[in-house]
Design a protein around this motif. Structure first.
Motif, PDB file in Angstrom:
ATOM      1  N   ALA A   6       0.834  -1.206  -0.081  1.00  0.00           N
ATOM      2  CA  ALA A   6      -0.148  -0.182  -0.004  1.00  0.00           C
ATOM      3  C   ALA A   6       0.966   1.261  -0.065  1.00  0.00           C
ATOM      4  O   ALA A   6       0.690   2.320  -0.484  1.00  0.00           O
ATOM      5  CB  ALA A   6      -0.894  -0.005   1.150  1.00  0.00           C
ATOM      6  N   TYR A   7       1.948   1.441   0.571  1.00  0.00           N
ATOM      7  CA  TYR A   7       2.969   2.429   0.899  1.00  0.00           C
ATOM      8  C   TYR A   7       3.481   2.448  -0.561  1.00  0.00           C
ATOM      9  O   TYR A   7       3.624   3.789  -0.988  1.00  0.00           O
ATOM     10  CB  TYR A   7       4.080   2.042   1.930  1.00  0.00           C
ATOM     11  CG  TYR A   7       5.050   3.171   1.937  1.00  0.00           C
ATOM     12  CD1 TYR A   7       4.639   4.330   3.135  1.00  0.00           C
ATOM     13  CD2 TYR A   7       6.281   3.045   1.347  1.00  0.00           C
ATOM     14  CE1 TYR A   7       5.525   5.158   3.352  1.00  0.00           C
ATOM     15  CE2 TYR A   7       7.014   4.206   1.440  1.00  0.00           C
ATOM     16  CZ  TYR A   7       6.714   5.193   2.393  1.00  0.00           C
ATOM     17  OH  TYR A   7       7.512   6.306   2.642  1.00  0.00           O
ATOM     18  N   PHE A   8       3.972   1.594  -1.339  1.00  0.00           N
ATOM     19  CA  PHE A   8       4.448   1.681  -2.661  1.00  0.00           C
ATOM     20  C   PHE A   8       3.427   2.255  -3.505  1.00  0.00           C
ATOM     21  O   PHE A   8       3.790   3.122  -4.467  1.00  0.00           O
ATOM     22  CB  PHE A   8       4.914   0.334  -3.317  1.00  0.00           C
ATOM     23  CG  PHE A   8       6.280   0.003  -2.605  1.00  0.00           C
ATOM     24  CD1 PHE A   8       6.972   0.115  -1.647  1.00  0.00           C
ATOM     25  CD2 PHE A   8       7.106  -0.809  -3.638  1.00  0.00           C
ATOM     26  CE1 PHE A   8       7.958   0.136  -0.984  1.00  0.00           C
ATOM     27  CE2 PHE A   8       8.403  -1.036  -3.221  1.00  0.00           C
ATOM     28  CZ  PHE A   8       9.054  -0.694  -2.160  1.00  0.00           C
ATOM     29  N   LYS A   9       2.180   1.810  -3.277  1.00  0.00           N
ATOM     30  CA  LYS A   9       1.241   2.492  -4.345  1.00  0.00           C
ATOM     31  C   LYS A   9       1.042   3.780  -4.031  1.00  0.00           C
ATOM     32  O   LYS A   9       1.008   4.727  -4.862  1.00  0.00           O
ATOM     33  CB  LYS A   9      -0.121   1.522  -4.214  1.00  0.00           C
ATOM     34  CG  LYS A   9      -1.291   2.275  -4.781  1.00  0.00           C
ATOM     35  CD  LYS A   9      -2.690   1.239  -4.860  1.00  0.00           C
ATOM     36  CE  LYS A   9      -3.553   1.673  -5.738  1.00  0.00           C
ATOM     37  NZ  LYS A   9      -4.630   0.669  -5.745  1.00  0.00           N
ATOM     38  N   LEU A  10       0.758   4.202  -2.614  1.00  0.00           N
ATOM     39  CA  LEU A  10       0.718   5.494  -2.183  1.00  0.00           C
ATOM     40  C   LEU A  10       1.719   6.408  -2.779  1.00  0.00           C
ATOM     41  O   LEU A  10       1.584   7.731  -3.251  1.00  0.00           O
ATOM     42  CB  LEU A  10       0.478   5.770  -0.757  1.00  0.00           C
ATOM     43  CG  LEU A  10       0.541   7.231   0.042  1.00  0.00           C
ATOM     44  CD1 LEU A  10      -0.982   7.827  -0.480  1.00  0.00           C
ATOM     45  CD2 LEU A  10       0.704   7.092   1.318  1.00  0.00           C
ATOM     46  N   MET A  11       2.980   5.919  -2.665  1.00  0.00           N
ATOM     47  CA  MET A  11       4.158   6.793  -3.105  1.00  0.00           C
ATOM     48  C   MET A  11       4.513   6.619  -4.725  1.00  0.00           C
ATOM     49  O   MET A  11       5.521   7.198  -4.857  1.00  0.00           O
ATOM     50  CB  MET A  11       5.416   6.182  -2.276  1.00  0.00           C
ATOM     51  CG  MET A  11       5.417   6.354  -0.759  1.00  0.00           C
ATOM     52  SD  MET A  11       5.245   8.347  -0.382  1.00  0.00           S
ATOM     53  CE  MET A  11       7.208   8.563  -0.623  1.00  0.00           C
ATOM     54  N   LYS A  12       3.716   5.809  -5.353  1.00  0.00           N
ATOM     55  CA  LYS A  12       3.749   5.579  -6.815  1.00  0.00           C
ATOM     56  C   LYS A  12       5.275   5.122  -6.941  1.00  0.00           C
ATOM     57  O   LYS A  12       5.938   5.596  -8.085  1.00  0.00           O
ATOM     58  CB  LYS A  12       3.669   7.165  -7.670  1.00  0.00           C
ATOM     59  CG  LYS A  12       2.216   7.543  -7.165  1.00  0.00           C
ATOM     60  CD  LYS A  12       2.049   8.741  -8.222  1.00  0.00           C
ATOM     61  CE  LYS A  12       0.351   9.040  -7.746  1.00  0.00           C
ATOM     62  NZ  LYS A  12       0.305  10.430  -7.814  1.00  0.00           N
ATOM     63  N   ILE A  13       5.532   4.040  -6.160  1.00  0.00           N
ATOM     64  CA  ILE A  13       6.931   3.208  -6.393  1.00  0.00           C
ATOM     65  C   ILE A  13       6.587   2.192  -7.344  1.00  0.00           C
ATOM     66  O   ILE A  13       5.877   1.390  -6.845  1.00  0.00           O
ATOM     67  CB  ILE A  13       7.360   2.871  -4.932  1.00  0.00           C
ATOM     68  CG1 ILE A  13       8.026   4.208  -4.563  1.00  0.00           C
ATOM     69  CG2 ILE A  13       8.902   2.019  -5.459  1.00  0.00           C
ATOM     70  CD1 ILE A  13       8.385   3.789  -2.835  1.00  0.00           C
ATOM     71  N   LYS A  14       7.077   1.986  -8.394  1.00  0.00           N
ATOM     72  CA  LYS A  14       6.770   0.850  -9.243  1.00  0.00           C
ATOM     73  C   LYS A  14       7.887  -0.088  -9.060  1.00  0.00           C
ATOM     74  O   LYS A  14       9.270   0.195  -9.792  1.00  0.00           O
ATOM     75  CB  LYS A  14       6.465   1.379 -10.724  1.00  0.00           C
ATOM     76  CG  LYS A  14       6.094   0.055 -11.663  1.00  0.00           C
ATOM     77  CD  LYS A  14       5.789   0.623 -13.068  1.00  0.00           C
ATOM     78  CE  LYS A  14       5.457  -0.501 -14.079  1.00  0.00           C
ATOM     79  NZ  LYS A  14       5.763  -1.781 -13.832  1.00  0.00           N
ATOM     80  N   ILE A  15       7.861  -1.318  -8.773  1.00  0.00           N
ATOM     81  CA  ILE A  15       8.976  -2.322  -8.983  1.00  0.00           C
ATOM     82  C   ILE A  15       9.366  -2.846 -10.170  1.00  0.00           C
ATOM     83  O   ILE A  15       8.503  -3.240 -11.020  1.00  0.00           O
ATOM     84  CB  ILE A  15       8.527  -3.449  -7.979  1.00  0.00           C
ATOM     85  CG1 ILE A  15       8.467  -2.966  -6.388  1.00  0.00           C
ATOM     86  CG2 ILE A  15       9.561  -4.530  -8.044  1.00  0.00           C
ATOM     87  CD1 ILE A  15       8.139  -4.168  -5.506  1.00  0.00           C
ATOM     88  N   ILE A  16      10.576  -2.580 -10.524  1.00  0.00           N
ATOM     89  CA  ILE A  16      10.984  -3.334 -11.653  1.00  0.00           C
ATOM     90  C   ILE A  16      11.602  -4.584 -11.651  1.00  0.00           C
ATOM     91  O   ILE A  16      11.449  -5.511 -12.529  1.00  0.00           O
ATOM     92  CB  ILE A  16      12.045  -2.044 -12.349  1.00  0.00           C
ATOM     93  CG1 ILE A  16      11.504  -0.691 -12.731  1.00  0.00           C
ATOM     94  CG2 ILE A  16      12.841  -2.742 -13.540  1.00  0.00           C
ATOM     95  CD1 ILE A  16      12.333   0.414 -12.994  1.00  0.00           C
TER      96      ILE A  16
END
Length: 175
Positions: free
Chosen positions: A24-34
């Motif tokens: 959820a934190y990654f989604k909120l911070m717009k972090i996209k895992i490559i």
């Protein structure tokens, strides 16, 4: 029967809750895992980077830590980034920053004691720090080569031996 989260011990339940929270934190911070668990080698050094991601339009390294010491400023493993902690955590940060050819480096520190604490820390680097890291790597290699070629004088101490990763097979360890 498949185990459910309710069947798990509390620490495992917390780990699962925290995993969802990180997503959820990654989604909120717009972090996209490559990529995840990427092994790098460069200049005779190597390491496995937890996450390569896109953040704010830039490729970044994210190293994940699960810690009960997020608010600790005294223990070297703490995360309030005292000078001592900066040096301690900085070794890994410099290594991975170097391996990933200088892309920005972040620690993602998730609490293993509660569902609330999470830190996303960007580490800063400069040419002097990078050179100093490589000098320390060379000194460590030299010391290891000398130990390999000429042996070493063990200095067992109970506290150091308890923390040592190779103590189980060491004939000099102190129990």
């Amino acid at each position: 029967r498949l185990r459910t989260e309710e069947d798990m011990l509390k620490p495992y339940q917390l780990a699962h809750k925290n995993a969802r929270r990180v997503k959820a934190y990654f989604k909120l911070m717009k972090i996209k895992i490559i990529e995840v668990n990427v092994h790098y080698e460069r200049g005779g050094l190597e390491g496995t980077i937890d996450i390569i991601a896109m953040y704010r339009g830039v490729r970044v390294v994210i190293d994940v830590k699960y810690s009960g010491l997020i608010h600790d400023k005294w223990d070297e493993l703490g995360w309030q980034m005292s000078d001592h902690q900066l040096v301690f955590h900085g070794v890994q940060a410099h290594q991975y920053h170097y391996l990933a050819s200088g892309i920005p480096f972040f620690f993602l520190v998730v609490s293993n004691t509660n569902e609330d604490d999470i830190l996303f820390l960007e580490m800063e680097f400069n040419d002097f720090g990078r050179e100093q890291h490589l000098v320390e790597v060379d000194k460590t290699r030299l010391a290891m080569d000398v130990g390999r070629d000429f042996g070493f004088t063990p200095h067992p101490e109970l506290v150091r031996c308890k923390k040592c990763a190779i103590a189980a097979g060491c004939v000099y360890r102190m129990d």
